[in-house]
Design a protein around this motif. Structure first.
Motif, PDB file in Angstrom:
ATOM      1  N   SER A  22      -1.935  -9.543   3.377  1.00  0.00           N
ATOM      2  CA  SER A  22      -0.807  -9.191   4.236  1.00  0.00           C
ATOM      3  C   SER A  22      -1.168  -8.971   5.693  1.00  0.00           C
ATOM      4  O   SER A  22      -1.662  -7.908   6.086  1.00  0.00           O
ATOM      5  CB  SER A  22      -0.072  -7.934   3.719  1.00  0.00           C
ATOM      6  N   GLY A  25       1.501  -6.461   7.270  1.00  0.00           N
ATOM      7  CA  GLY A  25       1.184  -5.086   6.899  1.00  0.00           C
ATOM      8  C   GLY A  25       0.083  -4.510   7.763  1.00  0.00           C
ATOM      9  O   GLY A  25       0.168  -3.370   8.239  1.00  0.00           O
ATOM     10  N   ILE A 118       4.350  -0.242   2.726  1.00  0.00           N
ATOM     11  CA  ILE A 118       3.173  -1.120   2.743  1.00  0.00           C
ATOM     12  C   ILE A 118       2.190  -0.719   1.653  1.00  0.00           C
ATOM     13  O   ILE A 118       1.588  -1.571   0.986  1.00  0.00           O
ATOM     14  CB  ILE A 118       2.498  -1.091   4.128  1.00  0.00           C
ATOM     15  N   MET A 122       1.301  -3.334  -1.161  1.00  0.00           N
ATOM     16  CA  MET A 122      -0.101  -3.739  -1.170  1.00  0.00           C
ATOM     17  C   MET A 122      -0.688  -3.549  -2.568  1.00  0.00           C
ATOM     18  O   MET A 122      -1.369  -4.437  -3.108  1.00  0.00           O
ATOM     19  CB  MET A 122      -0.890  -2.909  -0.156  1.00  0.00           C
ATOM     20  N   GLY A 164       3.683  -5.763   3.759  1.00  0.00           N
ATOM     21  CA  GLY A 164       2.603  -5.429   2.843  1.00  0.00           C
ATOM     22  C   GLY A 164       2.495  -6.351   1.649  1.00  0.00           C
ATOM     23  O   GLY A 164       1.498  -6.312   0.925  1.00  0.00           O
ATOM     24  N   ARG A 254      -6.896  -4.931  -1.872  1.00  0.00           N
ATOM     25  CA  ARG A 254      -5.496  -4.510  -1.810  1.00  0.00           C
ATOM     26  C   ARG A 254      -5.272  -3.199  -2.539  1.00  0.00           C
ATOM     27  O   ARG A 254      -4.556  -2.319  -2.052  1.00  0.00           O
ATOM     28  CB  ARG A 254      -4.595  -5.596  -2.410  1.00  0.00           C
ATOM     29  N   GLY A 258      -4.118   0.055  -0.702  1.00  0.00           N
ATOM     30  CA  GLY A 258      -2.816   0.565  -1.121  1.00  0.00           C
ATOM     31  C   GLY A 258      -2.875   2.027  -1.519  1.00  0.00           C
ATOM     32  O   GLY A 258      -2.013   2.822  -1.139  1.00  0.00           O
TER      33      GLY A 258
END
Length: 267
Positions: A22, A25, A118, A122, A164, A254, A258
């Motif tokens: 992303s 993001g 996001i 994510m 994201g 990710r 995240g």
């Protein structure tokens, strides 16, 4: 903007645009996490132009075929490989253009630009990518791409309008779900990015057309150049890696990012 800020924004965009992590993001998070001022729409357009030229150059052979087939595709004639590729790219882009215009006009696109959103996208879509990549067969190649699969991947691409999600990540997920081999999943995703970036660039350009000045033009040119070279490097690296590895390293990144973002958002 300072030269350092311009280069940082350009490299973040260039490196993340085609990796399934992303770019939008990361660009939204950059001012939130560093305290720097938001780079603004004009620089966003510039770095997208840079990445656009990078993907066109890298996939020049495919791009030439699509351009050659565009006149026949626009006349509704898909009787050769070039026209079929051009038509497939058109079909894959239409859902995102429609949904993107709706979100832009209603203001919903700005409302979703938050660390919490996001963080969830994510993490969540990273896990979806992992599941599809591990469970889906690898039975199709780019030569099998037709209008039905293009439409399906185009609908997956609509989800990328949520910050994201990652445009490349979600379209690669869609391609793997359809059974495309990893390298060709990425290839189709990258080709789909060309008309999508053009469409979003035109939309954003309408917003910044009135505020352009000489200094902003210089800053935009610098950002475009650095995003071009960083995108070309990242794209080349990913396509080479996919010949021997899965998408798992990107998923791990990710998931970790995240979780960190969710902790920051809810702490």
């Amino acid at each position: 903007m300072s030269l350092f800020h311009l280069i940082l924004v350009a490299m973040v965009q260039g490196v993340t645009e085609f990796l399934p992590i992303s770019s939008s993001g990361h660009l939204i998070l950059l001012p939130s996490l560093t305290g720097m001022a938001d780079q603004g729409l004009a620089i966003d357009v510039a770095v997208h132009v840079g990445t656009l030229w990078a993907v066109i150059l890298y996939f020049w052979t495919d791009v030439k075929q699509a351009v050659a087939g565009l006149p026949r595709a626009l006349r509704g004639k898909v009787d050769n490989a070039q026209a079929r590729l051009a038509m497939a790219l058109i079909v894959a882009t239409i859902p995102t253009v429609i949904a993107g215009a709706i979100l832009h006009l209603t203001g919903l696109s700005s409302a979703m630009r938050s660390v919490a959103v996001i963080g969830w996208t994510m993490l969540g879509f990273g896990l979806v990518l992992y599941w599809m990549d591990q469970k889906a067969p690898q039975s199709k190649t780019a030569g099998d791409w037709g209008l039905r699969d293009a439409l399906v991947m185009g609908l997956w691409q609509v989800l990328a309008l949520i910050p994201g999600t990652s445009r490349s990540g979600i379209t690669i997920t869609g391609a793997r779900h359809l059974g495309y081999v990893r390298e060709d999943s990425a290839r189709l995703s990258m080709l789909m990015s060309i008309p999508t970036i053009i469409a979003s660039g035109v939309l954003l350009s309408l917003d910044v057309a009135q505020q352009a000045d000489m200094q902003l033009a210089k800053d935009s040119a610098i950002a475009a150049v650095f995003s071009f070279f960083s995108a070309l490097l990242a794209l080349s690296l990913m396509m080479r890696l996919l010949r021997s590895i899965s998408f798992t390293p990107f998923v791990i990144y990710r998931v970790i990012l995240g979780i960190i973002l969710l902790v920051i958002a809810y702490a």
